[in-house]
Design a protein around this motif. Sequence first.
Motif, PDB file in Angstrom:
ATOM      1  N   TYR A  28      79.872  55.765  71.718  1.00  0.00           N
ATOM      2  CA  TYR A  28      80.336  54.833  70.656  1.00  0.00           C
ATOM      3  C   TYR A  28      79.325  54.720  69.358  1.00  0.00           C
ATOM      4  CZ  TYR A  28      84.214  53.430  73.363  1.00  0.00           C
ATOM      5  OH  TYR A  28      85.437  53.067  73.902  1.00  0.00           O
ATOM      6  N   SER A  29      78.361  55.725  69.483  1.00  0.00           N
ATOM      7  CA  SER A  29      77.337  55.819  68.379  1.00  0.00           C
ATOM      8  C   SER A  29      78.053  56.213  67.145  1.00  0.00           C
ATOM      9  CB  SER A  29      76.148  56.598  68.565  1.00  0.00           C
ATOM     10  OG  SER A  29      76.499  58.024  68.671  1.00  0.00           O
ATOM     11  N   LYS A  30      77.509  55.662  66.013  1.00  0.00           N
ATOM     12  CA  LYS A  30      78.058  55.945  64.776  1.00  0.00           C
ATOM     13  C   LYS A  30      78.005  57.341  64.337  1.00  0.00           C
ATOM     14  CE  LYS A  30      77.585  51.468  63.024  1.00  0.00           C
ATOM     15  NZ  LYS A  30      78.378  50.779  61.959  1.00  0.00           N
ATOM     16  N   LYS A  31      76.789  58.169  64.678  1.00  0.00           N
ATOM     17  CA  LYS A  31      76.513  59.566  64.668  1.00  0.00           C
ATOM     18  C   LYS A  31      77.595  60.412  65.197  1.00  0.00           C
ATOM     19  CE  LYS A  31      71.723  59.039  65.298  1.00  0.00           C
ATOM     20  NZ  LYS A  31      70.587  59.801  66.379  1.00  0.00           N
ATOM     21  N   ARG A  32      78.507  59.953  66.098  1.00  0.00           N
ATOM     22  CA  ARG A  32      79.463  60.897  66.650  1.00  0.00           C
ATOM     23  C   ARG A  32      80.935  60.387  66.308  1.00  0.00           C
ATOM     24  NH1 ARG A  32      78.252  65.122  69.140  1.00  0.00           N
ATOM     25  NH2 ARG A  32      80.083  64.845  70.238  1.00  0.00           N
ATOM     26  N   LYS A  33      80.987  59.324  65.498  1.00  0.00           N
ATOM     27  CA  LYS A  33      82.264  59.120  65.068  1.00  0.00           C
ATOM     28  C   LYS A  33      83.199  60.294  64.171  1.00  0.00           C
ATOM     29  CE  LYS A  33      84.671  55.537  62.215  1.00  0.00           C
ATOM     30  NZ  LYS A  33      85.771  56.217  62.395  1.00  0.00           N
ATOM     31  N   THR A  34      82.359  61.068  63.161  1.00  0.00           N
ATOM     32  CA  THR A  34      83.188  62.016  62.441  1.00  0.00           C
ATOM     33  C   THR A  34      83.391  63.041  63.361  1.00  0.00           C
ATOM     34  OG1 THR A  34      80.836  62.988  62.189  1.00  0.00           O
ATOM     35  CG2 THR A  34      81.774  61.444  60.427  1.00  0.00           C
ATOM     36  N   ASP A  35      82.634  63.388  64.618  1.00  0.00           N
ATOM     37  CA  ASP A  35      82.945  64.480  65.361  1.00  0.00           C
ATOM     38  C   ASP A  35      84.105  63.910  65.831  1.00  0.00           C
ATOM     39  OD1 ASP A  35      80.760  66.088  64.514  1.00  0.00           O
ATOM     40  OD2 ASP A  35      79.591  65.148  66.312  1.00  0.00           O
ATOM     41  N   PHE A  36      84.144  62.868  66.508  1.00  0.00           N
ATOM     42  CA  PHE A  36      85.454  62.603  67.302  1.00  0.00           C
ATOM     43  C   PHE A  36      86.825  62.324  66.492  1.00  0.00           C
ATOM     44  CE2 PHE A  36      82.190  60.403  70.446  1.00  0.00           C
ATOM     45  CZ  PHE A  36      82.490  61.675  71.433  1.00  0.00           C
ATOM     46  N   ASP A  37      86.489  61.669  65.301  1.00  0.00           N
ATOM     47  CA  ASP A  37      87.743  61.691  64.228  1.00  0.00           C
ATOM     48  C   ASP A  37      88.317  63.134  63.808  1.00  0.00           C
ATOM     49  OD1 ASP A  37      87.426  59.002  63.983  1.00  0.00           O
ATOM     50  OD2 ASP A  37      86.186  59.091  62.226  1.00  0.00           O
ATOM     51  N   ALA A  39      88.087  65.823  66.120  1.00  0.00           N
ATOM     52  CA  ALA A  39      88.746  66.177  67.400  1.00  0.00           C
ATOM     53  C   ALA A  39      90.094  65.448  67.440  1.00  0.00           C
ATOM     54  CB  ALA A  39      87.827  65.809  68.429  1.00  0.00           C
ATOM     55  N   ALA A  40      90.159  64.197  67.132  1.00  0.00           N
ATOM     56  CA  ALA A  40      91.367  63.468  67.232  1.00  0.00           C
ATOM     57  C   ALA A  40      92.373  64.003  66.369  1.00  0.00           C
ATOM     58  CB  ALA A  40      91.262  61.903  66.930  1.00  0.00           C
ATOM     59  N   ASN A  41      92.221  64.622  65.081  1.00  0.00           N
ATOM     60  CA  ASN A  41      93.102  64.967  64.357  1.00  0.00           C
ATOM     61  C   ASN A  41      93.535  66.367  64.440  1.00  0.00           C
ATOM     62  OD1 ASN A  41      93.300  62.584  62.716  1.00  0.00           O
ATOM     63  ND2 ASN A  41      91.487  62.929  61.552  1.00  0.00           N
ATOM     64  N   LEU A  42      92.742  67.052  65.594  1.00  0.00           N
ATOM     65  CA  LEU A  42      93.220  68.536  65.713  1.00  0.00           C
ATOM     66  C   LEU A  42      94.999  68.783  65.948  1.00  0.00           C
ATOM     67  CD1 LEU A  42      90.199  69.916  67.746  1.00  0.00           C
ATOM     68  CD2 LEU A  42      90.768  70.380  65.640  1.00  0.00           C
ATOM     69  N   VAL A  43      95.333  67.639  66.637  1.00  0.00           N
ATOM     70  CA  VAL A  43      96.682  67.758  67.155  1.00  0.00           C
ATOM     71  C   VAL A  43      97.617  67.864  65.692  1.00  0.00           C
ATOM     72  CG1 VAL A  43      98.787  66.588  68.055  1.00  0.00           C
ATOM     73  CG2 VAL A  43      96.515  66.752  69.248  1.00  0.00           C
ATOM     74  N   PHE A  44      97.306  66.951  64.608  1.00  0.00           N
ATOM     75  CA  PHE A  44      98.027  66.932  63.375  1.00  0.00           C
ATOM     76  C   PHE A  44      97.833  68.125  62.640  1.00  0.00           C
ATOM     77  CE2 PHE A  44      97.056  62.399  64.551  1.00  0.00           C
ATOM     78  CZ  PHE A  44      98.358  62.077  65.158  1.00  0.00           C
TER      79      PHE A  44
END
Length: 61
Positions: A28-37, A39-44
């Motif tokens: 949940y660190s702010k540094k990881r937010k862009t990486d997780f975003d 990864a979440a959009n890879l499906v789209f």
Amino acid sequence: MPMEYATIHSIFTVILFIAFIAFVIWAYSKKRKTDFDQAANLVFEDEQKAQQKTKQESDHE
């Protein structure tokens, strides 16, 4: 004197709890937010590529 089973079990439980807390903080660190975003959009991205390919094929006809 060897450690008792209960003592070893307690130490192991504390180590696992600390590891869990560290993992939650990392996730949940702010540094990881862009990486997780991303990864979440890879499906789209796959859907968009498929739509573009379909559009290109229909334009060639």
